[in-house]
Each structure stands twice: as C-alpha cells, then as structure tokens.
Write an enzyme that holds these catalytic residues in place. Sequence first.
Site, mmCIF file in Angstrom:
data_model
loop_
_atom_site.group_PDB
_atom_site.id
_atom_site.type_symbol
_atom_site.label_atom_id
_atom_site.label_comp_id
_atom_site.label_asym_id
_atom_site.label_seq_id
_atom_site.Cartn_x
_atom_site.Cartn_y
_atom_site.Cartn_z
ATOM 1 N N HIS A 159 -6.248 4.938 -3.233
ATOM 2 C CA HIS A 159 -6.479 4.205 -1.972
ATOM 3 C C HIS A 159 -6.069 2.874 -1.978
ATOM 4 O O HIS A 159 -6.266 2.169 -3.000
ATOM 5 C CB HIS A 159 -7.852 4.860 -1.605
ATOM 6 C CG HIS A 159 -9.104 3.998 -2.453
ATOM 7 N ND1 HIS A 159 -9.565 2.970 -2.285
ATOM 8 C CD2 HIS A 159 -9.817 4.739 -3.216
ATOM 9 C CE1 HIS A 159 -10.433 2.587 -3.180
ATOM 10 N NE2 HIS A 159 -10.886 3.764 -3.809
ATOM 11 N N CYS A 175 -11.970 5.915 -8.896
ATOM 12 C CA CYS A 175 -10.453 5.971 -7.996
ATOM 13 C C CYS A 175 -9.601 4.930 -8.373
ATOM 14 O O CYS A 175 -9.961 3.908 -8.972
ATOM 15 C CB CYS A 175 -11.153 5.613 -6.614
ATOM 16 S SG CYS A 175 -11.821 7.083 -5.659
#
Length: 199
Positions: A159, A175
Amino acid sequence: MKRLSKSLLAALAVMVAVPVEGQAAFFDPTTQTWVQYSITPDVAGKIARRKFKRSVISYSGPEKPGTIIIDTKARWLYHVQENGKAVRYGIGVGRDGFTWKGEEKVTRKAEWPGWTPPPEMIVRERKNGRRLPAFMAGGPKNPMGARALYLGNTIYRIHGTNEDWSIGQAVSSGCIRMLNEDVEHLYERVKIGTKVVVL
C-alpha cells in the site's frame, strides 16, 4: 595516521546516510570525524525519494513477467516485465519481529482504501501510549495511502503511505509501504491473481 587527500575529503563531506528515526550523519573534513544530526520527517522523506527513486532495470531471474518480487532486506519491490526488464520501486517493510516471507497472490485492489487496524495492533499501540481508531476512511491522512493490493487471506498489503520518510526503513507491522505515486503506478499494471514473492 595517514591524512586523507582533499578530493577524498570533499567527496566524503557530501555523503549523507539515510536517516534512521530522525538521525543522519555527514563527514566533517575539518575535524575528519562523522557528525550526527537530527532531521525533520520532511527532509527524511526527500532523502528517501532520491535514494529509492523508481527505475527500470535488467532482470534475469526465474520469475515470469507480471510477477511482483519483494526484497525486504534491500528494500526494493520488483515488477517483472517482458524482455529481461523489471520496474524497481523503493519500499518500507516490517520492523523487527514483523517480517515475513512467502508467496501470495493479489486477491483484491482498492483505491484510497479505508484502514481497519487489527485488534492486536490496537492493543499493542495502546500499550505504547498511542490510540488507534477502530476504522479510518480512505484519504490523504490515512496511513494506507492512495492504493492497496491485498495479499491472499493475510492481513498484509502492498500500500501507499503518507509518511515518505518510512521508505527504505523497517517500521511497519508487516505491510509493504510504497510512495503514493509509486503504488498508483504499480496498481495500474497489476491484475487480481498476480503472483507476489516475498524474500
């Protein structure tokens, strides 16, 4: 002790280490010592943008075109192309204790995704004196950034980020972070089902 040449001193004087938690260093040719100094997140973000600038490189590995390869140690994400090329993007990765390796597929894509912190993250951050929301709608202040690629059935995503300084660092909860313009660039070129290899 042998003295360094003026040209070498001049070269060393302009070397700047990538900041870690607001710290950087430069070589002072007058004192011939490394000097530590603090920098702002804005300056750290500019340094990260220069060091981890998107580029097209040669690729001769075993993965097929379309595959995403994430090198967590080197802090690069590679999107394999045709004709022995790959697009290389700078990334931020999981901090100590939050790293992972394996193979997943992109199972979902989202523009300006909302953020729902996992319950364990909410508890962990509360212990550190930070209160996280149960949910945050997508937008420029959202830590998920402009785009997200969801990986398998995991809690992990590739992301964007609103913290440019974190690119090149190990600060996330697992992440993979990218500059917003980089994740937008990748997002347009990746399909559901894309293979993702995390090294």
